[in-house]
Design a protein around this motif. Structure first.
Motif, short mmCIF file in Angstrom:
data_model
loop_
_atom_site.label_atom_id
_atom_site.label_comp_id
_atom_site.label_asym_id
_atom_site.label_seq_id
_atom_site.Cartn_x
_atom_site.Cartn_y
_atom_site.Cartn_z
N ILE A 1 -22.04 -1.57 -7.59
CA ILE A 1 -20.53 -2.10 -8.39
C ILE A 1 -20.56 -3.47 -7.48
O ILE A 1 -19.48 -4.36 -8.11
CB ILE A 1 -19.42 -1.29 -8.19
N GLY A 2 -20.99 -3.81 -6.54
CA GLY A 2 -20.88 -5.20 -5.79
C GLY A 2 -19.69 -5.01 -4.59
O GLY A 2 -19.03 -4.04 -4.42
N GLY A 3 -19.88 -6.10 -3.94
CA GLY A 3 -19.23 -6.11 -2.62
C GLY A 3 -17.90 -6.19 -2.75
O GLY A 3 -17.06 -5.30 -2.08
N ALA A 4 -17.44 -6.99 -3.69
CA ALA A 4 -16.05 -7.05 -3.82
C ALA A 4 -15.27 -5.95 -4.23
O ALA A 4 -14.11 -5.57 -4.13
CB ALA A 4 -15.62 -8.34 -4.84
N MET A 5 -15.76 -5.49 -5.33
CA MET A 5 -15.22 -4.03 -6.07
C MET A 5 -15.34 -3.02 -5.02
O MET A 5 -14.34 -2.15 -5.02
CB MET A 5 -16.14 -3.85 -7.11
N LEU A 6 -16.23 -2.96 -4.19
CA LEU A 6 -16.44 -1.83 -3.23
C LEU A 6 -15.34 -2.05 -2.16
O LEU A 6 -14.81 -0.90 -1.87
CB LEU A 6 -17.95 -2.02 -2.46
N ALA A 7 -15.11 -3.11 -1.77
CA ALA A 7 -13.99 -3.44 -0.68
C ALA A 7 -12.66 -2.96 -1.56
O ALA A 7 -11.75 -2.34 -0.77
CB ALA A 7 -14.02 -4.79 -0.34
N LEU A 8 -12.48 -3.19 -2.79
CA LEU A 8 -11.11 -3.07 -3.40
C LEU A 8 -10.94 -1.55 -3.48
O LEU A 8 -10.01 -0.82 -3.28
CB LEU A 8 -11.32 -3.47 -4.87
N HIS A 9 -12.06 -0.70 -3.81
CA HIS A 9 -12.09 0.80 -4.04
C HIS A 9 -11.75 1.11 -2.65
O HIS A 9 -11.00 2.19 -2.57
CB HIS A 9 -13.29 1.14 -4.37
N ALA A 10 -12.34 0.79 -1.54
CA ALA A 10 -11.96 1.29 -0.21
C ALA A 10 -10.70 0.93 0.05
O ALA A 10 -10.11 1.95 0.98
CB ALA A 10 -12.84 0.82 0.90
N ALA A 11 -10.11 -0.10 -0.25
CA ALA A 11 -8.54 -0.51 0.34
C ALA A 11 -7.65 0.39 -0.72
O ALA A 11 -6.78 1.02 -0.28
CB ALA A 11 -8.25 -1.90 -0.24
N ILE A 12 -8.07 0.86 -1.78
CA ILE A 12 -7.22 1.57 -2.82
C ILE A 12 -7.25 2.92 -2.25
O ILE A 12 -6.11 3.80 -1.94
CB ILE A 12 -7.64 1.52 -4.33
N VAL A 13 -8.33 3.37 -1.85
CA VAL A 13 -8.31 4.92 -1.27
C VAL A 13 -7.69 5.00 0.07
O VAL A 13 -6.98 5.92 0.35
CB VAL A 13 -9.98 5.17 -0.92
N ALA A 14 -7.76 3.98 1.02
CA ALA A 14 -6.78 4.03 2.16
C ALA A 14 -5.38 4.04 1.73
O ALA A 14 -4.52 4.88 2.36
CB ALA A 14 -7.12 2.67 2.87
N VAL A 15 -4.88 3.49 0.76
CA VAL A 15 -3.41 3.56 0.49
C VAL A 15 -2.98 4.70 -0.21
O VAL A 15 -2.02 5.31 -0.04
CB VAL A 15 -3.27 2.34 -0.91
N LEU A 16 -3.95 5.31 -0.83
CA LEU A 16 -3.89 6.66 -1.47
C LEU A 16 -3.71 7.77 -0.36
O LEU A 16 -2.83 8.56 -0.26
CB LEU A 16 -5.06 7.14 -2.55
N CYS A 17 -4.64 7.53 0.59
CA CYS A 17 -4.69 8.70 1.83
C CYS A 17 -3.25 8.51 2.32
O CYS A 17 -2.70 9.40 2.73
CB CYS A 17 -5.67 8.31 2.73
N PHE A 18 -2.93 7.41 2.94
CA PHE A 18 -1.48 7.24 3.72
C PHE A 18 -0.34 7.45 2.63
O PHE A 18 0.52 8.32 3.19
CB PHE A 18 -1.26 5.89 3.96
N GLY A 19 -0.36 7.15 1.37
CA GLY A 19 0.58 7.64 0.63
C GLY A 19 0.98 9.03 0.25
O GLY A 19 2.07 9.70 0.46
N LEU A 20 -0.26 9.72 0.00
CA LEU A 20 -0.28 11.26 -0.25
C LEU A 20 -0.07 11.82 0.84
O LEU A 20 0.77 12.99 0.83
CB LEU A 20 -1.80 11.52 -1.04
N SER A 21 -0.43 11.49 2.02
CA SER A 21 -0.18 12.16 3.11
C SER A 21 1.30 12.15 3.54
O SER A 21 1.99 13.02 4.00
CB SER A 21 -0.84 11.63 4.43
#
Length: 571
Positions: free
Chosen positions: A444-464
């Motif tokens: 998917i490309g480096g930019a979208m990969l970085a965006l997905h990684a950032a979204i996952v971090a937000v989800l982990c902190f929020g859900l926890s």
């Protein structure tokens, strides 16, 4: 009336009263929970139905759905469910027969051991089979509609499901009773060995599918794939009986269908009868061995890992570090937690690894972007299930020992932040690896990969934070079963808030990128126009900022609510 008849009537009356009381409690006190379960189950069933229906239509474009390939698909599907039911039923029955408080009361009653076993066996079957029906029924309905099966097909499908569930139930019950008699202290070791064997079998099957020669969906590839999956069609396996019987009933071959149904039901009765005989002779000795096998020995096998943890996180204050380590030890000592964690995230990792073998990485950019966000949503949903099931009940499970936390030489808010750090850390490691793997496989490309990684971090902190904060605000200190805590009002509310949070975080970047890549597609260019990447990235930054804002709110607000409630709690 004979004593056995009176005992059977007593157990029947007990089951009816339990069902009636549970139904009354749901309708009077837990309507939110009931409505949530019904809505989520309906959505899940509808989604599976659409998935299976489109899959059968896709196969119908290449082969007839009553052809040999469908029999292989049915066989491998039901074989997988057979193994899952065997393990899950064995675990449920072991807990019900040897660990539950009700078992101690029933063992002190004049009821014989096989009657007690029958009572708990029916409960375990009802608890473990509903998931099987939820998974299998949409597949059967979709196949029946696609193949234009006659109406008796659906009635026979239900009868097949009932008989199929009883076979792994009986075998799992025998395994649980033998485990209690032969290895009362090694149940965790046995569960670990079984998990490793299942994972090894899954990896072996995946490697076989991965290395299938030929181009995908070609005749050579299909024949080679069927040869490698031929083990699932062995005539001695119940998965073969149910697959052949359902296909026969869909074709209107009632003689063959009823024959396989008779084979299924007779073996189901034999499995239950064998389990009842084993329970009659070995249940009470096994119960005594399990009670006598409890020990207060201290285990030092993980001392090196604990020492490495202390050194790696030396920047965290020592009391908080000890609290995190306590939760980590509880997690690894509970087979229910780490086994489900490995199964769910392991299956997801197995799917991500096989993305390129399935050919998704060579599709157009629109499809790859859509699939990447679907993978992100699935990962988030599994994470929300994990946090609701295991993180939310953490503080409640302290129970009678909660007063010890009040004596710790640390502030109470630090205890809550320590539990948050544990939940966020363990979820962040697992989900980031999965999302990075998915993005790399889909290219998917480096930019979208970085965006997905950032979204996952937000989800982990929020859900926890949601699970820890609401767990501190709505504790249930009287309940010792984490599944019942998670299924209560607080757990249901936690799951609803988690689902809403996931939607708010994923929707902005997903919708924006979907519109952009749809505009690149020739079929939709007239509606959206062809946009350059200079249109996408600035707006993705805005969407990412919106998701980050939702994540900050979901992290700060629940934690403040939980900390305030915990500080005011009288311990």
């Amino acid at each position: 009336m004979a004593p056995d008849g009176r005992i059977s009537r007593a157990f029947g009356f007990l089951r009816r009263r339990l069902v009636a009381n549970h139904r009354r409690a749901l309708l009077s006190q837990s309507r939110l929970r009931l409505a949530t379960v019904l809505i989520c189950s309906t959505i899940f069933w509808a989604g599976l139905f659409v998935l299976f229906f489109e899959g059968f239509r896709f196969l119908d474009d290449y082969v007839q759905v009553t052809n040999e390939i469908v029999e292989y698909l049915f066989s491998i599907f039901f074989l997988s469910l057979l193994i899952m039911l065997l393990v899950s039923t064995g675990i449920i029955l072991y807990a019900a027969l040897f660990r539950a408080r009700e078992a101690a009361f029933l063992m002190a009653s004049p009821a014989p051991e096989d009657r007690i076993f029958a009572h708990k066996f029916l409960e375990a079957m009802a608890f473990s089979s509903w998931g099987f029906l939820l998974l299998g029924s949409p597949m059967m309905v979709a196949y029946g509609i696609t193949s234009l099966a006659p109406w008796p097909f659906y009635a026979l499908a239900f009868a097949y499901h009932v008989g199929f569930v009883a076979i792994p139930g009986g075998i799992g019950a025998i395994g649980a009773i033998l485990l209690a008699n032969l290895m009362p202290r090694q149940r965790k070791t046995v569960l670990g060995i079984v998990s490793v064997l299942l994972l090894g079998g899954l990896i072996h099957t995946g490697v076989q599918v991965w290395s299938t020669p030929g181009s995908k969906l070609s005749g050579e590839w299909m024949n080679a794939l069927l040869d490698r999956l031929e083990f699932s069609t062995n005539r001695l396996l119940p998965s073969r009986w149910i697959a052949a019987g359902l296909l026969s009933s869909a074709r209107g071959e009632w003689g063959d269908s009823l024959f396989y149904l008779g084979v299924m039901l007779s073996h189901a009765a034999l499995a239950y009868l064998a389990a009842a005989v084993v329970a009659r002779d070995l249940y009470r000795p096994g119960y005594s061995r399990v009670l006598g096998g409890r020990t207060a020995r201290r285990h030092f096998g993980w001392y090196g890992a604990d020492l490495a943890f202390h050194r790696a996180f030396a920047f965290i204050p020592e009391p908080i570090r000890l609290m995190i380590l306590k939760d980590l030890r509880t997690f690894r000592r509970d087979p229910t937690q780490w086994s489900q964690f490995l199964i769910f995230f392991g299956l997801l990792a197995f799917y991500f690894v096989n993305i390129r073998r399935l050919g998704y990485d060579v599709q157009n950019a629109y499809f790859r972007n859509l699939l990447s966000f679907l993978n992100l949503a699935v990962t988030a949903l599994i994470l929300s299930t994990f946090t609701s099931r295991f993180i939310f009940p953490m503080l409640s499970l302290e129970g009678r020992n909660l007063w010890l936390l009040g004596l710790f030489p640390v502030r109470r808010r630090s205890i809550i932040w320590g539990k948050f750090a544990f939940a966020a850390g363990i979820s962040l490691v697992a989900t980031e690896v999965l999302i990075l793997l998915s993005g790399l496989m889909l290219k998917i490309g480096g930019a979208m990969l970085a965006l997905h990684a950032a979204i996952v971090a937000v989800l982990c902190f929020g859900l926890s934070a949601i699970s820890v904060g609401l767990g501190a605000r709505l504790p249930n200190l009287r309940e010792e079963d984490p599944s019942k805590i998670a299924a209560g009002f607080g757990g249901t509310l936690n799951l609803l808030v988690s689902l809403a949070f996931i939607t708010l975080v994923i929707a902005p970047p997903a919708i924006l990128s979907h519109l952009y890549f749809a505009g690149q597609d020739a079929d939709m260019a007239w509606m959206l126009g062809r946009q350059a990447e200079s249109f996408l990235y600035p707006r993705l930054l805005i969407a990412g900022a919106i998701s980050l804002a939702f994540g900050a709110i979901a992290t700060i607000v629940p934690m403040r609510i939980g900390i305030r409630a915990f500080e005011r709690m009288e311990i």
